[in-house]
Design a protein around this motif. Structure first.
Motif, PDB file in Angstrom:
ATOM      1  N   LEU A  17       3.055  -6.655   1.530  1.00 42.77           N
ATOM      2  CA  LEU A  17       2.356  -5.476   2.043  1.00 42.77           C
ATOM      3  C   LEU A  17       2.628  -4.250   1.177  1.00 42.77           C
ATOM      4  O   LEU A  17       1.733  -3.428   0.949  1.00 42.77           O
ATOM      5  CB  LEU A  17       2.731  -5.221   3.499  1.00 42.77           C
ATOM      6  CG  LEU A  17       2.230  -6.264   4.491  1.00 42.77           C
ATOM      7  CD1 LEU A  17       2.867  -6.055   5.859  1.00 42.77           C
ATOM      8  CD2 LEU A  17       0.712  -6.248   4.583  1.00 42.77           C
ATOM      9  N   SER A  18       3.844  -4.110   0.687  1.00 39.39           N
ATOM     10  CA  SER A  18       4.174  -3.005  -0.196  1.00 39.39           C
ATOM     11  C   SER A  18       3.383  -3.093  -1.498  1.00 39.39           C
ATOM     12  O   SER A  18       2.847  -2.085  -1.987  1.00 39.39           O
ATOM     13  CB  SER A  18       5.677  -2.990  -0.482  1.00 39.39           C
ATOM     14  OG  SER A  18       6.012  -1.883  -1.268  1.00 39.39           O
ATOM     15  N   ALA A  19       3.292  -4.279  -2.053  1.00 40.76           N
ATOM     16  CA  ALA A  19       2.529  -4.468  -3.288  1.00 40.76           C
ATOM     17  C   ALA A  19       1.029  -4.296  -3.052  1.00 40.76           C
ATOM     18  O   ALA A  19       0.324  -3.760  -3.915  1.00 40.76           O
ATOM     19  CB  ALA A  19       2.812  -5.851  -3.872  1.00 40.76           C
ATOM     20  N   THR A  20       0.551  -4.710  -1.908  1.00 39.61           N
ATOM     21  CA  THR A  20      -0.882  -4.661  -1.618  1.00 39.61           C
ATOM     22  C   THR A  20      -1.357  -3.276  -1.197  1.00 39.61           C
ATOM     23  O   THR A  20      -2.398  -2.810  -1.650  1.00 39.61           O
ATOM     24  CB  THR A  20      -1.230  -5.690  -0.514  1.00 39.61           C
ATOM     25  OG1 THR A  20      -0.822  -6.991  -0.955  1.00 39.61           O
ATOM     26  CG2 THR A  20      -2.720  -5.699  -0.221  1.00 39.61           C
ATOM     27  N   PHE A  21      -0.602  -2.626  -0.317  1.00 38.31           N
ATOM     28  CA  PHE A  21      -1.060  -1.360   0.258  1.00 38.31           C
ATOM     29  C   PHE A  21      -0.272  -0.143  -0.231  1.00 38.31           C
ATOM     30  O   PHE A  21      -0.563   0.979   0.173  1.00 38.31           O
ATOM     31  CB  PHE A  21      -1.041  -1.442   1.783  1.00 38.31           C
ATOM     32  CG  PHE A  21      -1.970  -2.502   2.306  1.00 38.31           C
ATOM     33  CD1 PHE A  21      -3.340  -2.337   2.239  1.00 38.31           C
ATOM     34  CD2 PHE A  21      -1.472  -3.669   2.852  1.00 38.31           C
ATOM     35  CE1 PHE A  21      -4.212  -3.317   2.709  1.00 38.31           C
ATOM     36  CE2 PHE A  21      -2.328  -4.665   3.322  1.00 38.31           C
ATOM     37  CZ  PHE A  21      -3.698  -4.489   3.245  1.00 38.31           C
ATOM     38  N   GLY A  22       0.724  -0.373  -1.078  1.00 40.43           N
ATOM     39  CA  GLY A  22       1.432   0.691  -1.778  1.00 40.43           C
ATOM     40  C   GLY A  22       2.020   1.778  -0.908  1.00 40.43           C
ATOM     41  O   GLY A  22       2.710   1.507   0.079  1.00 40.43           O
ATOM     42  N   ASP A  23       1.742   3.021  -1.300  1.00 39.56           N
ATOM     43  CA  ASP A  23       2.341   4.183  -0.639  1.00 39.56           C
ATOM     44  C   ASP A  23       1.984   4.273   0.835  1.00 39.56           C
ATOM     45  O   ASP A  23       2.805   4.715   1.644  1.00 39.56           O
ATOM     46  CB  ASP A  23       1.932   5.473  -1.344  1.00 39.56           C
ATOM     47  CG  ASP A  23       2.585   5.605  -2.706  1.00 39.56           C
ATOM     48  OD1 ASP A  23       3.632   4.952  -2.928  1.00 39.56           O
ATOM     49  OD2 ASP A  23       2.050   6.351  -3.541  1.00 39.56           O
ATOM     50  N   GLU A  24       0.791   3.847   1.196  1.00 38.29           N
ATOM     51  CA  GLU A  24       0.387   3.884   2.614  1.00 38.29           C
ATOM     52  C   GLU A  24       1.342   3.029   3.462  1.00 38.29           C
ATOM     53  O   GLU A  24       1.801   3.452   4.520  1.00 38.29           O
ATOM     54  CB  GLU A  24      -1.051   3.382   2.767  1.00 38.29           C
ATOM     55  CG  GLU A  24      -1.574   3.426   4.178  1.00 38.29           C
ATOM     56  CD  GLU A  24      -2.983   2.885   4.307  1.00 38.29           C
ATOM     57  OE1 GLU A  24      -3.595   3.138   5.361  1.00 38.29           O
ATOM     58  OE2 GLU A  24      -3.474   2.189   3.388  1.00 38.29           O
TER      59      GLU A  24
END
Length: 159
Positions: A140-147
């Motif tokens: 999720l961190s890699a996919t949606f980043g800062d959000e």
């Protein structure tokens, strides 16, 4: 198995997480039978506490599934997420499905008067955390980043 076909862009979890909870509950029940563990929990407590926990746990899972479906996501952790979900029960916990499974498993163990099921519950939590949640969080961190990272700063992993 075709239903476990992993998307290349997914958290790469290779098994249905509910099986972890079911498996550890069954192991706990076997431990109960093997060692004769029978806690003295009254029927009224078993019905109220166990039944209540089952209902609350199922409500968390259902709330999360409905939000996932509404967003167009598959709940299976071996499938790609197409949308970031932070509404509904996801405002309370980052893992409402797993939290719901923990609460429901607790309720089932209490309702079944299964001390072994209560004793193995922490093992299921550790297994889900290390084998599923960590992979999902990385994905999720890699996919949606800062959000997603901002969401993590405001919403707890469990409760």
């Amino acid at each position: 198995m075709a239903f476990l076909t992993r998307d290349s862009d997914s958290p790469n979890v290779g098994f249905p997480p509910p099986l972890v909870f079911v498996g550890f509950l069954l192991i706990g029940c076997a431990i109960d039978d093997l060692f004769g563990l029978n806690p003295a929990i009254s029927n009224s407590v078993r019905v109220v506490l166990g039944g209540g926990a089952i209902l609350i746990g199922c409500a968390f899972v259902l709330g999360a599934l409905l939000r996932f479906r509404k967003a167009g996501n598959n709940p299976e952790p071996w499938k790609r997420d197409t949308a970031f979900v932070a509404e509904g029960v996801y405002r309370i916990t980052r893992n409402p499905m797993y939290l719901g499974m923990v609460i429901a498993s607790f309720g089932i163990a209490v309702a079944a008067n299964c001390l072994g099921g209560l004793l193995t519950l922490p093992l299921s939590i550790v297994a889900i955390h290390t084998q599923v949640i960590r992979r999902e969080e990385s994905y999720l961190s890699a996919t949606f980043g800062d959000e997603y990272r901002e969401y993590c700063r405001h919403v707890r992993r469990w409760i």
